[in-house]
Design an enzyme around this catalytic site. Structure first.
Site, PDB file in Angstrom:
ATOM      1  N   HIS A   1       2.142  -2.281  -0.585  1.00  0.00           N
ATOM      2  CA  HIS A   1       3.028  -2.129  -1.707  1.00  0.00           C
ATOM      3  C   HIS A   1       3.936  -2.848  -1.896  1.00  0.00           C
ATOM      4  O   HIS A   1       4.051  -3.765  -1.768  1.00  0.00           O
ATOM      5  CB  HIS A   1       3.197   0.076  -1.443  1.00  0.00           C
TER       6      HIS A   1
ATOM      7  N   HIS B   1       7.700  -2.636  -1.169  1.00  0.00           N
ATOM      8  CA  HIS B   1       8.599  -2.946  -0.050  1.00  0.00           C
ATOM      9  C   HIS B   1       8.945  -4.272   0.470  1.00  0.00           C
ATOM     10  O   HIS B   1       8.103  -5.045   0.553  1.00  0.00           O
ATOM     11  CB  HIS B   1       9.231  -2.164   1.086  1.00  0.00           C
TER      12      HIS B   1
ATOM     13  N   HIS C   1       7.368  -6.128   3.299  1.00  0.00           N
ATOM     14  CA  HIS C   1       5.652  -6.191   2.829  1.00  0.00           C
ATOM     15  C   HIS C   1       5.094  -7.309   2.132  1.00  0.00           C
ATOM     16  O   HIS C   1       4.077  -7.354   2.005  1.00  0.00           O
ATOM     17  CB  HIS C   1       5.373  -4.199   2.922  1.00  0.00           C
TER      18      HIS C   1
ATOM     19  N   HIS D   1       4.754   7.651   0.501  1.00  0.00           N
ATOM     20  CA  HIS D   1       5.767   6.801   0.696  1.00  0.00           C
ATOM     21  C   HIS D   1       6.278   6.543  -0.614  1.00  0.00           C
ATOM     22  O   HIS D   1       7.694   6.153  -0.988  1.00  0.00           O
ATOM     23  CB  HIS D   1       4.801   5.682   1.682  1.00  0.00           C
TER      24      HIS D   1
ATOM     25  N   ASP E   1       2.702   1.398   4.574  1.00  0.00           N
ATOM     26  CA  ASP E   1       3.642   2.437   5.267  1.00  0.00           C
ATOM     27  C   ASP E   1       3.025   3.460   5.086  1.00  0.00           C
ATOM     28  O   ASP E   1       3.915   4.704   4.988  1.00  0.00           O
ATOM     29  CB  ASP E   1       4.529   2.013   4.826  1.00  0.00           C
TER      30      ASP E   1
ATOM     31  N   HIS F   1       3.355  -1.239  10.781  1.00  0.00           N
ATOM     32  CA  HIS F   1       4.819  -0.932  12.038  1.00  0.00           C
ATOM     33  C   HIS F   1       4.121  -0.833  13.215  1.00  0.00           C
ATOM     34  O   HIS F   1       3.527  -0.290  13.386  1.00  0.00           O
ATOM     35  CB  HIS F   1       5.436  -0.265  11.009  1.00  0.00           C
TER      36      HIS F   1
END
Length: 256
Positions: A71, A73, A76, A129, A148, A186
């Site tokens: 994704h 973000h 990442h 998410h 995530d 994470h």
């Protein structure tokens, strides 16, 4: 702080399947280094920072063939451009997020195949998410790289999607084989364990798992990967019977 896993060493190119190594990033992120044993092909999942990944690639002569993004973000994708420029690796990620990712060489959609050398994988769309989030499932070993969406004892926040979308996404992942190794983005297991105990205090499997997690973290050891069987037995979000319950749990967790 995350503690590095033992230094990765190049595979001997014997047999089949993937060798998988964690690369700690920032304070609690993981990127994942994957090498196909049969061909030596190397991929990395979600390189949020380039320097630790470069260091992890050193035993392989700096080789990197494929970058897989789950994704958009920043934690990442932050190292993806630099790694591609350095190594010539192809960049793969969710087609739905092309407008907010580095330019993709391989835009991916739900159900498409993705290979690392001879190791076959499948793309699973998991909105919730983020709307464009995807996961990668490989067969040998059964391994899920879920960014995530699904965490060890938790799930991602609903930044863009709905609880219904996340519920459906989690149950698509839950349908994978129980022995599937869960490689999330994470090291959140210890904090997730506190919330899980608060909402499911009488679950014996969870009580045992929390003890295991506390012991590992006291020794600065990673708790990832988990397995889907373990998540099904202990993760309150995966155990939620419907999207309304999931929404309630996620709202509680956001302020826990």
């Amino acid at each position: 702080m995350l503690q590095p896993q033992p230094q990765a060493t190049p595979a001997a190119h014997q047999g089949h399947g993937l060798d998988i190594h964690g690369i700690p990033l920032f304070t609690d992120n993981y990127a994942w280094l994957l090498q196909d044993r049969a061909t030596g092909t190397i991929a990395v999942v979600d390189p949020g920072d380039s320097a630790p990944v470069e260091a992890a690639l050193a035993p392989y002569g700096g080789r990197l063939d494929l970058i897989l993004l789950t994704h958009h973000h920043a934690d990442h994708i932050g190292g993806a451009q630099a790694l591609r420029a350095l190594t010539g690796a192809k960049l793969a990620g969710p087609a739905a997020d092309q407008h907010r990712l580095p330019q993709l060489d391989i835009p991916l959609t739900d159900g498409e195949n993705i290979a690392i050398g001879d190791s076959a994988g499948t793309v699973i769309a998991t909105p919730g998410h983020t709307l464009g989030h995807i996961c990668y499932f490989f067969n040998d070993p059964a391994a899920l790289f879920c960014g995530d969406t699904l965490f060890s004892l938790g799930c991602g926040r609903l930044f863009e999607g709905t609880a219904t979308q996340l519920f459906d996404s989690l149950h698509r992942l839950s349908a994978l084989p129980p022995e599937t190794l869960v490689y999330c983005g994470h090291e959140y297991t210890l904090s997730n364990a506190s919330f899980a105990l608060a909402v499911d205090p009488d679950n014996p499997a969870l009580l045992q798992r929390v003890n295991d997690v506390r012991r590992l973290r006291a020794q600065s050891q990673p708790t990832i990967p988990s397995t889907l069987a373990l998540e099904r037995a202990t993760n309150p979000f995966l155990r939620a019977p419907d999207s309304q319950t999931l929404a309630s749990l996620r709202a509680r967790k956001d302020t826990f």
